[in-house]
Write an enzyme that holds these catalytic residues in place. Structure first.
Site, PDB file in Angstrom:
ATOM      1  N   LYS A   9       0.817  -1.209   0.000  1.00  0.00           N
ATOM      2  CA  LYS A   9       0.000   0.000   0.000  1.00  0.00           C
ATOM      3  C   LYS A   9       0.859   1.271   0.000  1.00  0.00           C
ATOM      4  CE  LYS A   9      -3.734  -2.251   2.581  1.00  0.00           C
ATOM      5  NZ  LYS A   9      -4.521  -2.155   3.829  1.00  0.00           N
ATOM      6  N   TYR A  49     -12.406  -2.737  -3.247  1.00  0.00           N
ATOM      7  CA  TYR A  49     -13.011  -2.682  -1.915  1.00  0.00           C
ATOM      8  C   TYR A  49     -14.536  -2.786  -1.949  1.00  0.00           C
ATOM      9  CZ  TYR A  49      -8.507  -1.266   0.075  1.00  0.00           C
ATOM     10  OH  TYR A  49      -7.203  -1.223   0.491  1.00  0.00           O
ATOM     11  N   PHE A  57     -16.124   3.120   6.681  1.00  0.00           N
ATOM     12  CA  PHE A  57     -14.718   3.390   6.364  1.00  0.00           C
ATOM     13  C   PHE A  57     -14.388   3.237   4.877  1.00  0.00           C
ATOM     14  CE2 PHE A  57     -15.120  -0.966   8.009  1.00  0.00           C
ATOM     15  CZ  PHE A  57     -14.642  -1.713   6.931  1.00  0.00           C
ATOM     16  N   ARG A  85      -0.668 -14.681   4.054  1.00  0.00           N
ATOM     17  CA  ARG A  85      -1.488 -14.049   5.099  1.00  0.00           C
ATOM     18  C   ARG A  85      -0.804 -14.158   6.460  1.00  0.00           C
ATOM     19  NH1 ARG A  85      -5.723 -10.731   4.126  1.00  0.00           N
ATOM     20  NH2 ARG A  85      -6.716 -11.485   6.011  1.00  0.00           N
ATOM     21  N   THR A  91      -4.843  -7.724  10.488  1.00  0.00           N
ATOM     22  CA  THR A  91      -5.127  -6.393   9.946  1.00  0.00           C
ATOM     23  C   THR A  91      -4.614  -5.263  10.837  1.00  0.00           C
ATOM     24  OG1 THR A  91      -7.071  -7.281   8.833  1.00  0.00           O
ATOM     25  CG2 THR A  91      -6.967  -4.896   9.086  1.00  0.00           C
ATOM     26  N   ARG A 102       3.283  -6.708   9.182  1.00  0.00           N
ATOM     27  CA  ARG A 102       2.557  -5.661   9.909  1.00  0.00           C
ATOM     28  C   ARG A 102       3.071  -5.500  11.334  1.00  0.00           C
ATOM     29  NH1 ARG A 102      -3.138  -7.678   7.480  1.00  0.00           N
ATOM     30  NH2 ARG A 102      -3.223  -6.321   5.644  1.00  0.00           N
ATOM     31  N   ASN A 112      -1.540  -0.044   7.429  1.00  0.00           N
ATOM     32  CA  ASN A 112      -1.040  -1.376   7.772  1.00  0.00           C
ATOM     33  C   ASN A 112      -0.193  -2.026   6.681  1.00  0.00           C
ATOM     34  OD1 ASN A 112      -3.025  -2.182   5.993  1.00  0.00           O
ATOM     35  ND2 ASN A 112      -4.223  -3.313   7.496  1.00  0.00           N
ATOM     36  N   HIS A 115      -1.712  -5.482   1.661  1.00  0.00           N
ATOM     37  CA  HIS A 115      -2.960  -6.232   1.485  1.00  0.00           C
ATOM     38  C   HIS A 115      -2.597  -7.573   0.871  1.00  0.00           C
ATOM     39  CE1 HIS A 115      -6.918  -7.490   0.100  1.00  0.00           C
ATOM     40  NE2 HIS A 115      -6.310  -7.809  -1.028  1.00  0.00           N
ATOM     41  N   GLU A 126      -9.040 -10.832  -7.378  1.00  0.00           N
ATOM     42  CA  GLU A 126      -8.139  -9.683  -7.276  1.00  0.00           C
ATOM     43  C   GLU A 126      -7.062  -9.700  -8.362  1.00  0.00           C
ATOM     44  OE1 GLU A 126      -8.754  -8.928  -2.496  1.00  0.00           O
ATOM     45  OE2 GLU A 126      -6.990 -10.042  -3.159  1.00  0.00           O
TER      46      GLU A 126
END
Length: 149
Positions: A9, A49, A57, A85, A91, A102, A112, A115, A126
């Site tokens: 990100k 999203y 949010f 993951r 998260t 993270r 964070n 993704h 995705e």
């Protein structure tokens, strides 16, 4: 072989963490099959999203992911969705163990770093959203026999 989608990100890109993050996945034995630095459009962000569209949010997610460049990645390997993951951590970075991406680099849930697809189905969706088929390479890593039996 299983594939997953990863996005580093804007905070990860701005903080210069791209190389470190990619290195973790490569050292684990996963193969890069897609990689690009891009400015995310609002349309792509909204599609990505979409499941959060009704959440309060949603606007913040879209605004943040479009605020600065993102590195989009497709990784390939055995169990890559679940393992990526686990390597990312949960998260909220404050709840992520040290040693995860993270946990090592994040502090705030809204910043964070990364993704990653949460299932094979999400990964397929995705990857198709972020990459054209011609942007994904089929290639043989010479290290494959040193990673897999």
């Amino acid at each position: 072989m299983e594939r997953t989608f990863i996005a580093i990100k804007p905070d990860g890109v701005q903080r210069g963490l791209v190389g470190e993050i990619l290195q973790r996945f490569e050292r684990r034995g996963f193969k890069l099959v897609g990689l690009k630095l891009m400015q995310v459009s609002e349309a792509l962000a909204q599609k990505h999203y979409a499941e959060h569209k009704e959440r309060p949010f949603f606007g913040g997610l879209v605004a943040f992911i479009t605020s600065s460049p993102v590195v989009a990645v497709v990784l390939e390997g055995k169990g890559v969705v679940a393992t990526a993951r686990a390597m990312m951590g949960v998260t909220n970075p404050l709840n992520s163990p040290l040693g995860t991406i993270r946990g090592d680099y994040g502090i705030d849930i809204g910043r964070n770093i990364i993704h990653g697809s949460d299932s094979l189905e999400s990964a397929e969706r995705e990857i198709a959203l972020w990459f054209a088929p011609a942007e994904l390479l089929e290639w043989q890593a010479t290290l494959g026999s040193w990673v897999y039996e």
